[in-house]
Design an enzyme around this catalytic site. Structure first.
Site, short mmCIF file in Angstrom:
data_model
loop_
_atom_site.label_atom_id
_atom_site.label_comp_id
_atom_site.label_asym_id
_atom_site.label_seq_id
_atom_site.Cartn_x
_atom_site.Cartn_y
_atom_site.Cartn_z
N HIS A 20 -40.98 63.37 11.53
CA HIS A 20 -41.61 61.94 10.67
C HIS A 20 -40.54 60.97 10.41
CE1 HIS A 20 -43.96 65.60 8.84
NE2 HIS A 20 -44.79 64.95 9.31
N LYS A 44 -55.43 71.99 2.48
CA LYS A 44 -54.54 72.61 3.00
C LYS A 44 -53.58 73.53 2.36
CE LYS A 44 -54.06 69.38 7.09
NZ LYS A 44 -53.00 68.73 7.66
N ARG A 93 -48.25 63.64 19.16
CA ARG A 93 -47.14 64.39 19.69
C ARG A 93 -47.67 64.93 21.23
NH1 ARG A 93 -46.41 67.91 14.40
NH2 ARG A 93 -48.69 66.99 14.38
N SER A 131 -44.31 70.49 10.79
CA SER A 131 -43.90 70.92 9.32
C SER A 131 -44.21 72.79 9.46
CB SER A 131 -44.48 70.36 8.38
OG SER A 131 -44.34 68.92 8.35
P1 ADP Z 1 -51.59 65.47 8.47
O1 ADP Z 1 -51.74 66.73 7.85
O2 ADP Z 1 -52.04 64.46 8.21
O3 ADP Z 1 -51.69 65.64 10.10
P2 ADP Z 1 -48.51 65.57 9.04
O4 ADP Z 1 -47.65 65.82 7.79
O5 ADP Z 1 -48.61 66.93 9.84
O6 ADP Z 1 -49.77 65.13 8.19
O7 ADP Z 1 -48.29 64.43 9.84
C1 ADP Z 1 -48.18 63.13 9.33
C2 ADP Z 1 -48.08 62.23 10.81
O8 ADP Z 1 -46.99 62.51 11.33
C3 ADP Z 1 -49.57 62.59 11.89
O9 ADP Z 1 -49.59 61.44 12.46
C4 ADP Z 1 -48.37 63.41 12.79
O10 ADP Z 1 -48.98 63.10 14.18
C5 ADP Z 1 -47.03 62.70 12.76
N1 ADP Z 1 -45.95 63.76 13.12
C6 ADP Z 1 -46.00 64.92 12.79
N2 ADP Z 1 -44.84 65.47 13.27
C7 ADP Z 1 -44.32 64.48 14.06
C8 ADP Z 1 -43.19 64.43 14.97
N3 ADP Z 1 -42.59 65.56 15.19
N4 ADP Z 1 -42.98 63.38 15.72
C9 ADP Z 1 -43.87 62.27 15.54
N5 ADP Z 1 -44.59 62.22 14.63
C10 ADP Z 1 -45.15 63.25 13.94
#
Ligand code: ADP
Length: 161
Positions: A20, A44, A93, A131
């Site tokens: 992130h 969630k 990803r 996460s």
């Molecule tokens: P959500 O529940 O909306 O998917 P996340 O917190 O899992 O929220 O992810 C938020 C955003 O960050 C999403 O667009 C996801 O694809 C992106 N994201 C999550 N992990 C990574 C990573 N390792 N590298 C790049 N982008 C990421």
């Protein structure tokens, strides 16, 4: 006068990872301002409360001057409008992210034709960082220090203690 472009980067951030962070940092070089929008996401059942997720993201991202963190519990396009953000930023990803992300982008476009979704490819070294995996590893006693900021690693450890 050129208009400033604000990008809203929404997600659950439960908790914020180095993946992130990398995305926010790269976006901060492309847009005038990046607003990391932490969703309450009650559906969630997040591990960290909204306040804790906002606090961790704010502290981890504080070194990026044009990035700020907000929480939201309403429709994403409404949140974007509230903050005058014309761009919704999401990370991709793997192919598995693609289908859902394209559906989401299509729906958001239908809800607000003014908004554009921009995808940034995850950096090679973070494609497998999620996460959910970080929480799982920490729960089983594994070392997550390679994937999250030390503040986040400490917060997870404390919650499992
Ligand atoms: P959500 O529940 O909306 O998917 P996340 O917190 O899992 O929220 O992810 C938020 C955003 O960050 C999403 O667009 C996801 O694809 C992106 N994201 C999550 N992990 C990574 C990573 N390792 N590298 C790049 N982008 C990421």
């Amino acid at each position: 006068m050129q208009m400033k472009i604000l990008a809203l980067y929404p997600g659950t951030f439960d908790p914020i990872t180095n993946g992130h962070f990398d995305l926010a940092q790269r976006a901060s070089r492309m847009f005038d301002q990046v607003i990391v929008a932490v969703a309450k996401s009650p559906g969630k059942s997040p591990f960290f409360s909204l306040a804790a997720r906002i606090d961790l993201a704010s502290r981890v991202l504080q070194e990026l001057p044009n990035v700020r963190v907000v929480g939201f519990d309403n429709l994403l396009v409404d949140c974007a409008r509230q903050h005058q953000a014309r761009v919704i930023l999401r990370g991709l990803r793997a192919v598995s992210d693609f289908e859902y992300e394209v559906q989401l982008a299509g729906m958001n476009k239908r809800l607000d034709p003014q908004v554009e979704t921009v995808f940034l490819a995850a950096a090679q070294e973070y494609t497998f960082v999620a996460s959910s995996l970080v929480r799982e590893i920490a729960k089983l006693g594994g070392d997550v220090s390679e994937f999250v900021h030390p503040l986040v690693a400490a917060a997870i450890k404390e919650r499992y203690a």
